[in-house]
Motif scaffolding. Structure first.
Motif, short mmCIF file in Angstrom:
data_model
loop_
_atom_site.label_atom_id
_atom_site.label_comp_id
_atom_site.label_asym_id
_atom_site.label_seq_id
_atom_site.Cartn_x
_atom_site.Cartn_y
_atom_site.Cartn_z
N ARG A 161 1.65 4.42 -4.59
CA ARG A 161 1.77 5.72 -5.25
C ARG A 161 3.20 6.05 -5.66
NH1 ARG A 161 -2.21 10.14 -2.33
NH2 ARG A 161 -4.13 8.89 -2.35
N GLU A 217 -0.31 8.43 7.30
CA GLU A 217 -1.10 7.22 7.58
C GLU A 217 -0.31 5.95 7.25
OE1 GLU A 217 -5.29 5.14 6.12
OE2 GLU A 217 -4.80 7.21 5.55
N GLN A 218 0.41 5.99 6.10
CA GLN A 218 1.21 4.82 5.72
C GLN A 218 2.36 4.60 6.70
OE1 GLN A 218 -0.07 2.89 3.38
NE2 GLN A 218 -1.64 4.48 3.37
N ARG A 235 5.05 14.60 -3.09
CA ARG A 235 4.65 15.66 -2.14
C ARG A 235 5.54 16.88 -2.30
NH1 ARG A 235 5.19 14.25 4.12
NH2 ARG A 235 7.36 14.11 3.43
N GLY A 283 -3.59 16.23 1.25
CA GLY A 283 -4.09 14.87 1.13
C GLY A 283 -2.96 13.86 1.06
N LEU A 284 -1.95 14.17 0.23
CA LEU A 284 -0.82 13.25 0.10
C LEU A 284 -0.02 13.19 1.39
CD1 LEU A 284 0.75 11.36 -1.69
CD2 LEU A 284 2.03 13.32 -2.58
N TRP A 309 -1.87 11.04 3.72
CA TRP A 309 -1.74 9.65 3.29
C TRP A 309 -0.37 9.10 3.68
CZ3 TRP A 309 1.45 6.96 -0.07
CH2 TRP A 309 1.02 5.68 -0.43
N GLU A 357 0.83 -1.21 0.00
CA GLU A 357 0.00 0.00 0.00
C GLU A 357 0.87 1.26 0.00
OE1 GLU A 357 -3.23 2.61 0.10
OE2 GLU A 357 -3.02 0.51 -0.50
#
Length: 463
Positions: free
Chosen positions: A71, A320-321, A78, A313-314, A317, A67
């Protein structure tokens, strides 16, 4: 001897069985050695169990790594978004400065009530109309001014050529003459002192002496008017035309004042239209370009907001990762030190995954060897039993083959082969002895025949 010869017939079978026993013994020994080696290997594997790494399930860690890599290089993306937002913000600020907007409206650009294109078009049309009128009026004024200068030059030329009088000149001369006569009559009839008035009207001298000159001057102007009627008419016409032109100039000035008022009113309306946006609005002819720049400013502002949203947002993310990877890593290795950033965290998680997979391969290899060893033990045990069964079957055949060969118990293969060799030697000796007897009998027969021959010879000799 004949009894012993009975054992020479199955000699080949006995030798074959002896060879088979050697192979069976070797096979049994090999099977037993395999069984011992497998037992030792099983013991070593059992001792290695305590030193094997614990079993760990990396499924959640692998899912977190996949996951996080979905990206690509998210941190580079970013950074690109941050640079794009910075670049767009700089362009937006430059556009705001160019449009002379206050910095306070940066976050309220969409709320500004900028004049519409239709309103700007109306102002442009009105301003263009006033500009066209002003240019036309300027051109007309230039024409009037030029014509007036030309008339003034012509009038001046007419006047300088023997002083061509005009009707005004004649009226002025007659008025001066009549005023002088009035002063003279007042002096005579009323005795009034008119010296000062006469001096102002006719100049230095006595009124009685100057009056005839005034009469003569008026008559001279009249005579000249009559004698130079054409020149007088041209001069009068030029003067009349100049008067008309003067009126047109006055009308032009009045029109200019009206246009100035209209321009002022238009400017006031233009400022009122821009008052919610700018204290100093652009020129009317620059309004459309200003609005186009403002539209581009809105687009750039939207790009800034969008880039920041994408960045946020990135960034969220990525965080979060990182959190997910740390949770998965800590669950597998509680003493692991957290890495900084997503790429470093992914790298650390990947190293842990590879280490766990390597440990799993070690465990799998140990399990495989254990299974193989257990199977080897079973196979070796079966081989031992099979060899023992074959030995028992061989033993039965052997007992049958060598029974009675020697006194006592059934001899082993080596002893049986030795016994057979002994029997063979004995029989060979017996056979050799029998041969000797035959030879001796032959010798005896030869000797008897010789004696007979000798006797026969002796008998013939006696005769």
């Amino acid at each position: 001897a004949e009894t012993l010869r009975l054992y020479l017939g199955p000699r080949a079978r006995i030798q074959k069985l002896a060879s088979e026993r050697e192979r069976l013994d070797e096979r049994l020994e090999t099977a037993r050695r395999r069984h011992r080696d497998a037992q030792e290997q099983a013991g070593a594997l059992a001792r290695e169990v305590s030193s094997l790494p614990p079993a760990r399930d990396p499924e959640k860690l692998v899912a977190a790594i996949e996951e996080a890599r979905r990206r690509g290089d998210a941190e580079a993306g970013r950074e690109k978004l941050a640079q794009a937002a910075k670049r767009d913000a700089a362009q937006r600020d430059a556009a705001i400065e160019k449009l002379q907007l206050p910095a306070a409206v940066i976050d309220k650009l969409e709320e500004l009530r900028v004049p519409t294109v239709a309103a700007i078009t109306r102002f442009e049309r009105e301003a263009q109309g006033l500009d066209d009128e002003a240019r036309a009026a300027k051109s007309e004024r230039q024409r009037l001014t030029k014509t007036t200068r030309e008339l003034d030059a012509n009038i001046e030329a007419l006047r300088t050529k023997k002083a061509v009088p005009t009707e005004e000149d004649l009226a002025e001369a007659r008025a001066r003459r009549d005023d002088a006569f009035g002063l003279l009559r007042d002096q005579w009839e009323k005795g009034r002192d008119v010296a000062a008035e006469a001096l102002e009207l006719l100049g230095q001298g006595k009124l009685i002496d100057l009056y005839p000159g005034a009469v003569t001057a008026a008559d001279a102007v009249a005579d000249r008017l009559r004698s130079e009627a054409d020149r007088v008419a041209e001069l009068a016409q030029d003067l009349e035309e100049r008067e008309r032109l003067a009126k047109e100039l006055e009308e032009a000035d009045a029109g200019a004042r009206r246009r100035g008022k209209a321009v002022g009113e238009l400017d006031a309306a233009w400022r009122d239209a821009w008052k919610p946006v700018l204290a100093a609005p652009p020129q009317i002819h620059d309004g459309r370009v200003w609005c186009e720049d403002f539209v581009r400013l809105l687009e750039r502002s939207e790009a800034v907001v969008e880039a920041r949203q994408q960045y946020d947002g990135l960034d969220g993310w990525i965080e979060e990762q990182v959190k997910s990877l740390r949770v998965a890593t800590t669950a597998l290795e509680p003493t692991a030190h957290p890495a900084c950033g997503l790429s470093m965290t992914v790298a650390a998680a990947e190293r842990l995954r590879q280490r766990i997979e390597k440990e799993e391969r070690v465990r799998a290899e140990h399990a495989r060897k254990t299974l193989e060893t257990e199977q080897e033990i079973r196979d070796a045990d079966a081989a031992v039993r099979a060899a023992q069964t074959d030995v028992e079957a061989w033993q039965r055949k052997w007992d049958e083959a060598v029974r009675g060969l020697v006194h006592g118990d059934v001899p082993p293969p080596d002893d049986a082969l030795v016994a057979l060799d002994g029997v063979e030697k004995i029989l060979r000796a017996i056979d050799e002895a029998a041969g000797f007897e035959v030879r001796i009998a032959g010798i005896d027969r030869d000797a008897e025949a010789f004696r007979a021959d000798v006797r026969a010879l002796a008998g013939r000799l006696d005769e």
